[in-house]
Scaffold this motif. Structure first.
Motif, mmCIF file in Angstrom:
data_model
loop_
_atom_site.group_PDB
_atom_site.id
_atom_site.type_symbol
_atom_site.label_atom_id
_atom_site.label_comp_id
_atom_site.label_asym_id
_atom_site.label_seq_id
_atom_site.Cartn_x
_atom_site.Cartn_y
_atom_site.Cartn_z
ATOM 1 N N UNK A 1 0.831 -1.209 0.000
ATOM 2 C CA UNK A 1 0.000 0.000 0.000
ATOM 3 C C UNK A 1 0.864 1.258 0.000
ATOM 4 N N UNK A 2 1.943 1.251 0.773
ATOM 5 C CA UNK A 2 2.822 2.421 0.834
ATOM 6 C C UNK A 2 3.442 2.711 -0.535
ATOM 7 N N UNK A 3 3.868 1.669 -1.231
ATOM 8 C CA UNK A 3 4.495 1.864 -2.550
ATOM 9 C C UNK A 3 3.485 2.379 -3.563
ATOM 10 N N UNK A 4 2.327 1.702 -3.679
ATOM 11 C CA UNK A 4 1.321 2.110 -4.655
ATOM 12 C C UNK A 4 0.748 3.473 -4.297
ATOM 13 N N UNK A 5 0.518 3.736 -3.008
ATOM 14 C CA UNK A 5 0.009 5.041 -2.599
ATOM 15 C C UNK A 5 0.966 6.160 -2.916
ATOM 16 N N UNK A 6 2.267 5.921 -2.711
ATOM 17 C CA UNK A 6 3.253 6.938 -3.051
ATOM 18 C C UNK A 6 3.256 7.267 -4.531
ATOM 19 N N UNK A 7 3.104 6.229 -5.368
ATOM 20 C CA UNK A 7 3.040 6.455 -6.815
ATOM 21 C C UNK A 7 1.820 7.291 -7.177
ATOM 22 N N UNK A 8 0.678 7.013 -6.527
ATOM 23 C CA UNK A 8 -0.538 7.756 -6.846
ATOM 24 C C UNK A 8 -0.467 9.202 -6.359
ATOM 25 N N UNK A 9 0.223 9.463 -5.250
ATOM 26 C CA UNK A 9 0.426 10.853 -4.805
ATOM 27 C C UNK A 9 1.296 11.578 -5.821
ATOM 28 N N UNK A 10 2.312 10.856 -6.308
ATOM 29 C CA UNK A 10 3.229 11.481 -7.266
ATOM 30 C C UNK A 10 2.536 11.860 -8.568
ATOM 31 N N UNK A 11 1.565 11.047 -8.997
ATOM 32 C CA UNK A 11 0.875 11.400 -10.246
ATOM 33 C C UNK A 11 -0.378 12.224 -10.032
#
Length: 666
Positions: free
Chosen positions: A342-352
């Motif tokens: 969740x931390x990895x995918x969530x970070x990617x979604x914040x970035x985009x």
């Protein structure tokens, strides 16, 4: 209990009757533990029945669930509110870096011109960014106070819910104890004959205590955890459906781990409580007869048997705790894998720019709060398994076949004359081994009937049938012409006084033990009974007289004195029928003469049944019955039977010859 009712002859007869039936398991209880145990019931039906004991307090249960729902909902909103505070802080940090004369869109365009597309996308996705201004601490404080209020109310409701559950569980276990106690009163004597006392005590004490602890520790958490799972799942879907699918992907793995480990631990918990009952049985019986154990030098054998069962208990306990203890670390491992994803995918979604950082923070909290109750439920699995295993053992007692109920319209005999008639009576402990067949006997009021015969002849069985400790297979027994099955057991037994070979006294004063035979007995009645049975002679030698306290084993008085107290207890009850089962076997010769005079007065105007091994004590009996293999083979007066030269004469000669041999040897 069976040791109190049954004489030595009946215990020996049990061994001959074989393994069939409840009363046919031969040997003392601790020797019967190797026999196969019944299979335990399924977990789900037993758990459902266990929860059914809460039904009388379902209103409180619904109130607790309502409090839990509101508490969980308020707690579920908390992370979303805290995420809002995080967004305000993050927006303030970016707003301070934007010149006041630029809009957010203009600043994003500048960032893209410098090639910082990801940062520009994040800035455009932020709400409440005010160029040139920093963190609005007032707004942050208001959000935090709102979150604090939600959490405070949620905690208060959670406390109220836990308080209600405590009351519900304690009330339910209280009723369960009463049901078991009442059930024990309705069970036939054959049930107690087939149960080791320590095993039965373990079921009605240790197992019920374990049920209480299991319900107490799991019920409150179970309700809260299940509601939390639902609430957290709803909030996760609201925040991010994509991340929700990622979080849910680990649930089948968690369930699989819990199911595999829980299934393996169940059999260990069943064995653990079975072994606990066996250890209790050995300890209880060994300490009850510790004198005999020492006299016959069987300490090593008892120690070895105890060590064997104790080792089995240790192994079962270790296996149960170790296997069930694997659930928590395995669930934590799965939860940590989920957290990383969740931390990895969530970070990617914040970035985009598809999610705010506050929503990611809230989702991570939700995911942790989502897996935490699942972990709690998994960690409670061992408690639930243990509680259900104990419940199954208690339910086996509650489901045991009961004695025949008293008639709905009973005939009451309040002032019986004492005429007892056996009409074509047949009885057997095992259907394929009849003991008494087609017995006919009439005892007139005031007669003293002595019953003699070899061990296992059925002497004690005969009087047990009068007391309705067992039900007849055929025929009937009447008291003054009334079938005893048409009377209530309380009415029947209130008219019968019984003095057994094995004395039973309870922890209390000597006065209380005598008065036990007549509730509400006056001081004068107690003294009269004591004087008539020669109890008064030894009581005055005790420091506190009639107020002398007896311990649970009455070890502070002699065996003969204990027997005198039981005779006094029968005397004060003033029964219409009197049953004496070797009542003078524990007293010395001098005391026996005194007791014989007391018993003669006690038997006056009463129908008496006297079971005797010392044939010299029944010279004055009106009728002597000689029994062999459940049949009356001879009857008559003392002199007539001796003159007839039959079975009674042979018994008398054998006993007299034995006494002479002892005298010559001395």
């Amino acid at each position: 209990m069976s040791d109190v009712i049954k004489s030595e002859e009946e215990k020996a007869a049990d061994a001959r009757r074989g393994p069939a039936g409840a009363a046919q398991r031969s040997g003392p209880p601790h020797m019967r533990m190797g026999q196969p145990a019944e299979k335990s019931k399924n977990f789900l039906p037993s758990a459902k029945r266990l929860l059914g004991i809460l039904r009388p307090q379902r209103t409180l249960v619904w109130a607790a669930m309502a409090f839990a729902v509101v508490s969980v909902c308020l707690s579920a909103v908390g992370p979303k509110i805290l995420g809002r505070a995080t967004d305000l802080i993050f927006a303030g940090l970016f707003g301070r870096q934007i010149p006041a004369n630029l809009t957010v869109e203009q600043f994003a365009t500048m960032l893209r011109a410098r090639g910082e597309d990801k940062v520009a996308t994040m800035v455009e996705a932020m709400d409440h960014v005010i160029p040139g201004q920093g963190v609005d601490f007032g707004a942050v404080a208001r959000v935090l106070l709102l979150a604090l209020g939600f959490y405070a109310v949620a905690s208060l409701l959670s406390w109220a819910q836990a308080r209600i559950i405590v009351e519900v569980v304690n009330g339910s276990v209280y009723r369960l104890r009463r049901q078991v106690e009442e059930k024990l009163g309705r069970l036939p004597l054959s049930y107690f004959d087939s149960q080791p006392r320590g095993e039965l005590l373990s079921r009605v004490t240790n197992d019920i205590d374990n049920i209480a602890q299991s319900l107490q520790q799991t019920l409150s958490q179970l309700i809260t955890s299940l509601l939390t799972v639902i609430a957290m799942l709803a909030m996760m879907v609201w925040v991010s459906p994509l991340l929700s699918l990622l979080a849910l992907a680990t649930i089948p793995l968690s369930i699989g781990v819990t199911a595999v480990i829980g299934k393996r631990s169940q059999r260990y918990f069943v064995q653990q409580w079975k072994s606990t009952g066996e250890v209790n049985s050995i300890v209880e019986e060994t300490f009850t007869g510790h004198g005999l154990v020492k006299v016959f030098g069987r300490q090593d054998e008892v120690g070895a048997r105890f060590a064997e069962k104790n080792d089995a208990l240790r192994d079962a306990g270790f296996g149960a705790q170790f296997v069930s203890g694997l659930i928590m670390p395995m669930m934590m491992f799965v939860g940590n894998l989920n957290y990383v994803a969740i931390a990895v995918v969530g970070g990617v979604r914040v970035a985009n720019g598809s999610m705010s950082i506050g929503d990611v923070q809230a989702f991570i909290q939700y995911s942790r709060q989502f897996t935490q109750p699942l972990t709690q439920v998994a960690s409670m699995a061992n408690l639930m398994q243990s509680g259900v295993a104990s419940a199954e053992r208690v339910f086996e007692v509650l489901d045991a076949p009961e004695q025949e109920p008293d008639p709905a319209d009973p005939v009451r005999v309040d002032d019986p004359r004492g005429r007892v008639a056996f009409e074509d009576v047949s009885f057997a402990y095992a259907a394929d081994r009849p003991l008494i067949e087609h017995l006919d006997l009439v005892v007139e009021p005031g007669q003293t009937v002595a019953i003699v015969g070899p061990t296992g002849a059925g002497k004690t069985t005969l009087v047990n049938l009068i007391m309705r400790f067992y039900e007849l297979d055929g025929g009937r027994i009447t008291l003054d012409g009334v079938d005893i099955t048409e009377m209530t057991r309380d009415n029947l037994r209130s008219e019968i006084g019984m003095v057994l070979q094995d004395t039973w006294l309870f922890a209390g004063t000597i006065r209380d033990n005598i008065a036990y035979g007549k509730p509400g007995a006056t001081e004068g009645e107690v003294l009269a009974a004591a004087q008539a049975t020669y109890v008064d002679r030894f009581v005055h030698s005790l420091p506190d007289g009639y107020d002398t306290l007896l311990d649970s084993e009455a070890s502070n008085i002699s065996a003969g004195e204990k027997q005198l107290l039981t005779i006094a207890r029968a005397f004060i009850s003033d029964p219409a029928l009197l049953i004496l089962d070797e009542a003078t076997s524990s007293v010395d010769t001098r005391t026996e003469l005194l007791v014989q005079h007391a018993m003669a007065a006690l038997r006056s105007d009463r129908t008496s049944f006297v079971i005797a091994h010392r044939l010299s004590t029944i010279r004055d009996a009106d009728l002597i019955l000689v029994m062999e293999d459940g049949r009356i083979v001879e009857q008559g007066g003392h002199a007539d039977l001796l003159a007839a030269g039959g079975p009674f004469a042979r018994l008398y000669a054998a006993q007299f010859a034995g006494a002479m041999a002892e005298a010559e040897a001395g």
